[in-house]
Every structure is written in structure tokens, then in C-alpha cells.
Scaffold this active site. Structure first.
Site, short mmCIF file in Angstrom:
data_model
loop_
_atom_site.label_atom_id
_atom_site.label_comp_id
_atom_site.label_asym_id
_atom_site.label_seq_id
_atom_site.Cartn_x
_atom_site.Cartn_y
_atom_site.Cartn_z
N GLU A 53 0.84 -1.20 0.00
CA GLU A 53 0.00 0.00 0.00
C GLU A 53 0.88 1.25 0.00
O GLU A 53 0.48 2.29 -0.51
CB GLU A 53 -0.94 -0.01 1.21
CG GLU A 53 -2.13 0.91 1.04
CD GLU A 53 -3.24 0.65 2.05
OE1 GLU A 53 -4.35 0.26 1.65
OE2 GLU A 53 -2.99 0.86 3.25
N HIS B 125 7.71 -27.22 1.25
CA HIS B 125 6.90 -28.31 0.72
C HIS B 125 5.73 -27.78 -0.10
O HIS B 125 4.77 -28.49 -0.35
CB HIS B 125 6.42 -29.19 1.87
CG HIS B 125 7.58 -29.70 2.67
ND1 HIS B 125 8.26 -30.86 2.35
CD2 HIS B 125 8.22 -29.17 3.73
CE1 HIS B 125 9.26 -31.02 3.20
NE2 HIS B 125 9.27 -30.01 4.04
N LYS C 227 -13.51 1.29 -3.60
CA LYS C 227 -14.58 1.63 -2.65
C LYS C 227 -15.74 2.32 -3.38
O LYS C 227 -16.91 2.02 -3.14
CB LYS C 227 -14.05 2.57 -1.57
CG LYS C 227 -13.18 1.88 -0.55
CD LYS C 227 -12.86 2.85 0.56
CE LYS C 227 -11.75 2.32 1.43
NZ LYS C 227 -11.18 3.32 2.31
O1 LIG Z 1 -8.85 2.40 10.00
P1 LIG Z 1 -9.80 2.62 8.86
O2 LIG Z 1 -10.06 4.06 8.60
O3 LIG Z 1 -11.06 1.83 9.06
O4 LIG Z 1 -9.11 2.08 7.57
C1 LIG Z 1 -8.80 0.74 7.35
C2 LIG Z 1 -8.05 0.57 6.06
O5 LIG Z 1 -8.88 0.96 5.02
C3 LIG Z 1 -8.46 1.61 3.87
O6 LIG Z 1 -8.99 0.98 2.77
C4 LIG Z 1 -7.00 1.94 3.69
O7 LIG Z 1 -6.54 1.68 2.40
C5 LIG Z 1 -6.11 1.28 4.69
O8 LIG Z 1 -4.89 1.95 4.70
C6 LIG Z 1 -6.72 1.30 6.05
O9 LIG Z 1 -5.84 0.73 6.98
#
Ligand SMILES: O=P(O)(O)OC[C@H]1O[C@H](O)[C@H](O)[C@@H](O)[C@@H]1O
Length: 524
Positions: free
Chosen positions: A323, A352, A455
Site C-alpha cells: 500500500e 513443501h 470503494k
Molecule cells: O482504519 P480505517 O479508517 O477503518 O481504515 C482501514 C483501512 O482501510 C483503507 O482501505 C485503507 O486503504 C487502509 O490503509 C486502512 O488501513
């Protein structure tokens, strides 16, 4: 290179951190002095950028943020007295909270004590805590038994709730999300809250949170009056948050020695502040990444810890490395398509599974061995003078040499044992290596613009699903007909797929045709 030359190279190139008894061996990377010399200007730039970052520069320009995970284990180095105080006060507050939970001063609604901690989070809000719980936990002595939900898979959530079973009434739930709006985490929380309600329990009396101030989750905590809420600051990235409240809350509740994790990370931080690649294992490791991948990710990184307790380390490193480094644009906006792919489980188990390909197949990787000196466990001999640990160690050295003999490069990190201090040090080593490498290749390691695309697409799929459901009737219709009826003819494929999923879950009726275009859907 013959054995004598390798032995010499091992001795001259070994980078040691005496404070931690940790070393990095790059003798099997085919490093030459010229390379280090050539890289010196770029590395000096990386040292300067790292120094500036630690002093509070805006090291994440796209998000206009400071990057402060190093301050978490040396609060006095934070750029303002306010941040120093926040870090110290938060640690003290978490320790006090955990101590009260352990003593039963903070207790569940119906039982005298909490016996389990269920952490709900994803990505940076899950991978570190999961890794530490597995690496350092001991079900027979842990103060609270650790559980995790890190997905929106209903079956996965149900399985974890089944593992908890009747002990739900003595389970402390910790919901962790920096943004406080991540759907997977919210869904996990809602399903778990419903399970508490179904058991006649008040969820708020069993819940704590780690989140950013003012987030949606933070508002829920306040509105419902949860037991506690600990902060995630905007200057800590999710994938570098293990030494923030994200790691401290579940770890301290489980009874892990998180102070030693912080101390180990701090000791590695000190060792990796040195402006000399020969003595700085993070700088040296970053150079090996550059050398092995031509500075453009041309080879994958295979992480091979020869110790079961480090199994989840490669999963943790996948997020930290991929990331951070997987970027389309460099800092000047040029298209670079950077990254390094990371995978691995543990040796000798992988011997293995896929080591056959590593040794003989496509040469598209470099290995990172993690060698643990103390065996632990029950001991005992399996042959005269030979223990299972001797076998494990022998397999590591054997695999390393077999790879090298076939022109497969590797670096080896040696640690004395797997304990809290060493796990903290390993995390800090890779955090800093990622930071240096990002400067070497000119990218921002601290943002993740690409994650947003998936997303957004998921959100539009759900919006389309709503439309498709509304378009269902008693009359059988194909995906094309429904798509046209809801005004989204270009989305027939997605409509077909979401309706197939709904039908599999009893929320639509499907009659399969000879191909998807002839399949029809009706309301149930
Ligand atoms: O901690 P949050 O805001 O729920 O985020 C959780 C995760 O979601 C995202 O998709 C980011 O790409 C991550 O870097 C992050 O750790």
C-alpha cells in the site's frame, strides 16, 4: 563466488544492531561497493527526507499531513509539546483502562470480569493487532482471550461469534477505524451489536473504540455512551499504526507486553537514524530492495520467517509495503507504476509448497529470510544430538544456499528470539525501510489514492442492486430487461451478477437459461 569468498563477504557486510542483538546479512544479494557508492547521493536524500519527516515536515503532501509513527515510541521527539503530551496521556489512559478491565473495576453488564476481547477492524486497523496477538499471545496465560473480525463476510463473522459462544456476556468489543466510516468494520460492529441485543445485553456496556476525533464511529461512541474511546491521529497512517492505540488497546487488554514492543521499536528507530548504510539496517535493506528490483519492482519479495509465531508477519508486511509503494505517479506527477509484491508464509513449511518454483522456476523474486536463534518449545532430541529446532535452522541455511547456487538472491535478518521487544523492532525496521525506499524511487509512501477507486465502485454496485431489486416483479425478466427498465442498460452484467447473488440468498427467484442473457429473475 566460492565458500571462502562468501564467508569473507558475510563478515565484511554484516550489519549489526547490538542494542537488540539483531543483524542483517546481505552477503547473498550480490552487493558490490560500486553500487553503494552509486546510490550514496540518493540515499543521502532519503536520510534528509526521513530527518525532515521526523521533525514534523508535511511528508504526505497529497493529504497535507505530517507522518508521525516514530514519535509514538519516542514522544519527546514529536514536533510540539502538545503532541508529546497527547501520546503520553493516551498510553497512560490505555494502560489504566486495561488495568481496570483486568481487575474487574470495568466489568461487563452481568459478569464480574471480561475474559475476551473481540477486535473489529480491517487493514491497518487489524493486521498489526492480529500479527501481535498470534506472535506474542499464549492462550493459557493471556489476560483476555483475543478474537478478531476483519471482514464483512457474514459467515466469517458468525464463525467468530460461535467461537465466543456463551462467553459473549464477558466479551469486550473494541471497534477500530481511523476514519470511523469503513463499511466492513461498520458492518462487523452492527452484526456483533445485534448479537449482544439478541442475548439481552447492552452493547454499549461492552464496547470501546479507537478512532479519529469527530468520526462517525466517534459520534456513535458518544451517543450510545460506550465504555471508552481512544484517539487515532491524522498524522498516523493505518499501516503504520501498530504502536498507536490501534495496537496498544487490543495488545494491552490481551496482556501482551506492549511497553516492550514500544521499547524494541524505539531501539530499532535509533539504529536506523544513523546516516551510514553499513550500520543502518533499514537503509541497507532499502538498498537491497532497490538492487533486487531495479528500483521498479521488477522482482517480488518473498518473506520467509522460520518460526511459526511469525506466520502473520508477511500478511502484515503485504499492506505496509504494497500500500505504501504501489503507486502510479511519482512525487512530480510522472507515471511510474511502482511497487514491490510481497508474499510468504513460513519456513520450512513453504519448502513443501512453493520453494520448488523459487529454486528451479521463474526467477522473479528475492527472498527475505528471518532467522530466529533461540528455538523455544519443548526441546528434546529426534536423533542423537539433533533437535527439531536444528532441523528448522538447517532447512533455512540449506534453502538459502540452494537458492543462491541457482542465482536467487536473499537477505537474512537474524533475531535472538520472538518476543515483544523483537517484534516491535521488526515492525520499526520495515516501516523505516519502506520510508527510505520510497524516497529512493521518488514516491509518496503515505497515501493510498488507489484504494478509493474500489470503494467507489462497490458503492455504485450497491446503488445498482437497490435499483435492480426495485425492478423485480412477479413476471420473469432477463438482466437486460431489468437493466433497461431501471434506466441502466449499460449495467446489465452487474445487474445479472447482483441478482444471481440475491437469488442464492433467497432474496430473488432465478430461473437459469442456457446462458446468462436468457436467465430470468422474479421477486420472491
Ligand atoms: O482504519 P480505517 O479508517 O477503518 O481504515 C482501514 C483501512 O482501510 C483503507 O482501505 C485503507 O486503504 C487502509 O490503509 C486502512 O488501513
Amino acid at each position: 563466488m566460492n565458500a571462502q569468498e562468501l564467508w569473507k563477504r558475510f563478515q565484511t557486510s554484516l550489519c549489526q544492531v547490538p542494542a537488540l542483538d539483531v543483524s542483517l546479512d546481505v552477503s547473498r544479494m550480490a552487493f558490490d561497493d560500486d553500487f553503494v557508492e552509486r546510490m550514496r547521493p540518493a540515499l543521502d536524500k532519503a536520510f534528509a527526507a526521513m530527518d525532515a519527516l521526523e521533525k514534523g515536515a508535511i511528508a504526505n503532501p497529497d493529504e497535507d499531513r505530517m507522518v508521525g509513527h516514530y514519535w509514538l515510541r519516542a514522544p519527546e521527539l514529536a514536533p510540539s509539546a502538545e503532541i508529546t503530551a497527547e501520546i503520553k496521556d493516551t498510553l497512560a489512559a490505555i494502560e489504566a483502562f486495561a488495568a481496570k478491565v483486568h481487575a474487574g473495576a470495568i466489568r461487563p453488564e452481568r459478569k464480574p470480569k471480561f475474559t475476551r476481547v473481540l477486535s473489529i477492524g480491517i487493514g491497518g486497523s487489524a493486521l498489526g493487532p492480529e500479527f501481535l496477538a498470534d506472535a506474542l499471545g499464549d492462550p493459557t496465560t493471556d489476560k483476555l482471550h483475543a478474537h478478531f473480525i476483519d471482514n464483512t463476510d457474514p459467515d466469517g463473522i458468525a464463525r467468530e461469534l460461535e467461537r465466543i459462544g456463551a462467553a459473549l456476556d464477558e466479551t469486550l468489543v473494541v471497534v477500530m477505524s481511523k476514519s470511523g466510516g469503513t463499511p466492513e468494520t461498520r458492518n462487523g460492529m452492527l452484526v456483533v451489536a445485534e448479537a449482544f441485543r439478541a442475548a439481552g445485553l447492552d452493547f454499549a456496556k461492552h464496547a470501546a473504540a479507537v478512532t479519529g476525533a469527530g468520526s462517525k464511529l466517534d459520534q456513535t461512541v458518544t451517543k450510545e455512551g460506550w465504555l471508552a474511546r481512544f484517539p487515532m491521529w491524522d498524522w498516523v497512517g493505518g499501516r503504520t499504526s501498530e504502536t498507536s492505540a490501534v495496537g496498544l488497546v487490543p495488545g494491552l487488554l490481551q496482556g501482551l507486553d506492549m511497553k516492550a514492543v514500544l521499547a524494541g521499536a524505539a531501539a530499532m528507530d535509533e539504529a536506523t537514524r544513523v546516516h551510514d548504510a553499513a550500520r543502518n539496517p533499514a537503509a541497507l535493506l532499502a538498498l537491497t530492495w532497490y538492487l533486487a528490483t531495479d528500483g521498479r519492482g521488477s522482482k517480488d519479495m518473498v518473506v520467509l520467517p522460520y518460526k511459526d509465531r511469525l506466520l502473520l508477519f508477511s500478511r502484515y508486511l503485504q499492506q505496509l509495503v504494497m500500500e505504501s509503494l504501489g503507486k502510479r505517479l511519482d512525487l512530480d506527477g510522472n507515471r511510474v507504476d511502482q511497487g514491490i509484491s510481497v508474499y510468504g508464509n513460513k519456513g520450512s513449511t513453504d519448502q513443501h509448497a512453493y520453494v520448488q518454483q523459487l529454486r528451479d522456476g521463474v526467477n522473479n523474486f528475492f527472498a527475505t529470510f528471518i532467522r530466529v536463534l533461540e528455538d523455544g518449545g519443548a526441546g528434546g532430541e529426534v536423533e542423537p544430538g539433533v533437535t527439531p529446532g536444528d532441523y528448522l535452522h538447517g532447512f533455512l541455511l540449506g534453502t538459502r544456499e540452494a537458492l543462491f547456487a541457482n542465482d536467487r538472491k536473499s537477505a537474512t535478518i537474524t533475531v535472538p528470539r520472538v518476543d515483544a521487544r523483537i517484534v516491535g523492532a521488526l515492525i520499526a525496521l520495515f516501516e523505516r525501510t519502506v520510508g527510505f525506499y520510497a524516497t529512493l524511487v521518488g514516491i509518496n509512501a503515505y497515501h493510498q489514492p488507489g484504494v478509493e477507486a474500489g470503494k467507489k465502485a462497490a458503492a455504485s454496485v450497491l446503488a445498482l442492486q437497490d435499483q435492480a431489486r426495485a425492478g423485480l416483479s412477479a413476471t420473469p425478466q432477463t438482466a437486460d430487461q431489468i437493466a433497461a427498465a431501471v434506466g441502466a442498460p449499460e449495467s446489465a452484467e452487474t445487474i445479472y451478477l447482483v441478482l444471481e447473488h440475491l437469488a442464492a440468498n433467497g432474496r430473488a427467484t432465478m430461473t437459469r437459461g442456457s446462458h446468462p442473457g436468457l436467465t430470468t429473475f422474479q421477486a420472491v
